[in-house]
Design an enzyme around this catalytic site. Structure first.
Site, short mmCIF file in Angstrom:
data_model
loop_
_atom_site.label_atom_id
_atom_site.label_comp_id
_atom_site.label_asym_id
_atom_site.label_seq_id
_atom_site.Cartn_x
_atom_site.Cartn_y
_atom_site.Cartn_z
N THR A 26 0.89 -1.05 -0.01
CA THR A 26 -0.17 0.07 0.02
C THR A 26 0.89 1.36 -0.01
O THR A 26 0.55 2.34 -0.72
CB THR A 26 -0.97 0.25 1.04
OG1 THR A 26 -0.03 -0.34 2.43
CG2 THR A 26 -1.99 -1.07 1.17
N PHE A 33 -7.47 -4.69 -1.59
CA PHE A 33 -8.81 -4.68 -1.66
C PHE A 33 -9.60 -5.11 -0.19
O PHE A 33 -10.81 -4.89 -0.33
CB PHE A 33 -9.11 -5.56 -3.00
CG PHE A 33 -8.84 -7.04 -2.68
CD1 PHE A 33 -9.73 -7.71 -1.89
CD2 PHE A 33 -7.76 -7.43 -3.16
CE1 PHE A 33 -9.41 -9.01 -1.76
CE2 PHE A 33 -7.45 -8.92 -3.00
CZ PHE A 33 -8.19 -9.70 -2.56
N ARG A 34 -9.18 -5.49 0.69
CA ARG A 34 -9.55 -5.82 1.69
C ARG A 34 -9.89 -4.64 2.67
O ARG A 34 -10.78 -4.65 3.70
CB ARG A 34 -8.97 -6.80 2.84
CG ARG A 34 -8.76 -8.39 2.06
CD ARG A 34 -8.38 -9.25 3.03
NE ARG A 34 -8.09 -10.57 2.53
CZ ARG A 34 -7.26 -10.86 1.53
NH1 ARG A 34 -6.20 -10.21 1.41
NH2 ARG A 34 -7.30 -12.10 1.12
N GLN A 103 3.28 -11.92 1.00
CA GLN A 103 1.75 -12.50 0.43
C GLN A 103 1.26 -11.64 -0.87
O GLN A 103 -0.03 -11.81 -1.27
CB GLN A 103 0.72 -12.18 1.43
CG GLN A 103 0.94 -13.13 2.94
CD GLN A 103 -0.02 -12.74 4.06
OE1 GLN A 103 0.24 -11.71 4.49
NE2 GLN A 103 -0.98 -13.54 4.19
N ILE A 105 1.47 -10.05 -4.48
CA ILE A 105 1.72 -10.67 -6.19
C ILE A 105 2.16 -9.40 -6.89
O ILE A 105 2.16 -9.81 -8.18
CB ILE A 105 0.23 -11.19 -6.47
CG1 ILE A 105 -0.77 -10.05 -6.44
CG2 ILE A 105 -0.01 -12.31 -5.59
CD1 ILE A 105 -2.17 -10.43 -7.24
N ASP A 106 2.78 -8.51 -6.61
CA ASP A 106 3.28 -7.53 -7.38
C ASP A 106 4.48 -7.52 -7.90
O ASP A 106 4.91 -6.52 -8.80
CB ASP A 106 2.81 -6.05 -6.65
CG ASP A 106 3.34 -5.87 -5.08
OD1 ASP A 106 4.35 -6.28 -5.00
OD2 ASP A 106 2.50 -5.67 -4.33
N HIS A 121 1.44 -16.22 -2.74
CA HIS A 121 0.27 -15.91 -3.50
C HIS A 121 0.44 -16.10 -5.13
O HIS A 121 -0.52 -15.54 -5.59
CB HIS A 121 -0.80 -15.12 -3.02
CG HIS A 121 -1.12 -15.38 -1.50
ND1 HIS A 121 -1.67 -14.25 -0.73
CD2 HIS A 121 -1.53 -16.46 -0.86
CE1 HIS A 121 -2.05 -14.75 0.34
NE2 HIS A 121 -1.84 -16.27 0.42
N CYS A 151 -3.15 -17.39 -25.86
CA CYS A 151 -1.99 -17.80 -25.97
C CYS A 151 -1.69 -17.46 -27.49
O CYS A 151 -2.41 -17.83 -28.37
CB CYS A 151 -1.72 -19.19 -25.62
SG CYS A 151 -0.10 -19.99 -26.01
N ASN A 215 3.58 -2.87 12.05
CA ASN A 215 2.21 -2.64 11.41
C ASN A 215 1.54 -1.55 12.12
O ASN A 215 1.82 -0.94 13.00
CB ASN A 215 1.47 -3.94 11.86
CG ASN A 215 0.13 -4.10 10.76
OD1 ASN A 215 0.37 -4.01 9.59
ND2 ASN A 215 -1.00 -4.37 11.36
ZN ZN Z 1 -0.66 -22.06 -25.75
#
Ligand code: ZN
Length: 243
Positions: A26, A33-34, A103, A105-106, A121, A151, A215
């Site tokens: 953040t 999003f939570r 946790q 995913i960026d 994640h 693809c 935190n």
């Molecule tokens: Zn493929």
């Protein structure tokens, strides 16, 4: 006062592991999003909650709606690492920090230079064809002319390498994370309230001497920690680690 203690702990540690949650991202303007703000925006635009949209069954049954949400709310092409990511990467260079477990995913830890990163994640930067297993980056997803990215080798549907609700975590990544935590002398937990699985479970494997929680708000693990700092993770880390 707290910062001095954290400085001493880092100085005396030889095997630090960092475990981070949404709060680390953040500060790079990636919304959680939570959080209330994140949810408010999403409720305006989508009929379903993020937890429903980001589930395996929703991806399978409503792939187009999944991607409408995913492209606008989960991929942040312009996000850059903040002080927390940068300090952790430098701490790894000094060999004190052995692993970052995240946790998020960026991919911002890797962008900052961290090498040993366990992404519990998954990552928005890896996407694979469900038919032929070819891999694609997040640009390919964003630039796709069709809503559902296909693809370019076989026409198969591409799926993000992100752990969706109803899906299991990657066992190898989970086991490596547990191993890193169990042999660490210091575990710094940052930007997570430790309520989301598997965060709370993972810190139970820690056997070292210093559990540090950073935190903005308090967590239910505060009483077990050697040091609790309620402040911005980027601010705290950059002020204790001078390079
Ligand atoms: Zn493929």
């Amino acid at each position: 006062m707290c910062y001095e203690l954290l400085k001493t702990i880092i100085k005396n540690s030889t095997n630090i592991v960092f475990f981070g949650g949404a709060g680390v991202s953040t500060e790079s303007s990636i919304p959680d999003f939570r959080s209330e703000n994140g949810l408010y925006k999403i409720k305006k635009d989508f009929k379903f909650s993020p937890e429903v949209i980001l589930s395996h069954s929703f991806f399978t049954n409503h792939t187009e709606d999944f991607y409408k949400f995913y492209k606008s709310n989960m991929i942040f092409a312009n996000a850059i690492p903040n002080d927390a990511h940068i300090v952790l990467a430098k701490l790894e260079e000094t060999k004190k920090l052995k692993a970052v477990i995240t946790q998020n995913i960026d991919g911002l830890h890797q962008m900052a230079g961290s090498k040993n990163v366990y992404e519990l994640h998954g990552s928005v930067h890896r996407n694979y064809c469900m038919k032929c297993n070819s891999f694609f980056d997040s640009k390919y997803i964003l630039n796709s002319k069709t809503i559902i990215p296909l693809c370019n080798k076989c026409g198969g549907i591409i799926k993000p390498d992100v752990v969706l609700y109803e899906e299991n975590l990657d066992m190898n990544i989970l086991e490596s994370s547990i191993k890193a935590i169990s042999i660490a002398d210091t575990l710094i937990v940052g930007g997570t309230s430790l309520v989301v699985y598997p965060a709370a479970n993972l810190i139970k494997y820690f056997r070292g001497s210093n559990l540090v929680l950073i935190n903005k708000s308090s967590t239910s693990y505060d009483t077990q920690a050697n040091l609790v700092i309620n402040d911005s993770i980027g601010k705290v880390l950059s002020s204790v680690c001078e390079f």
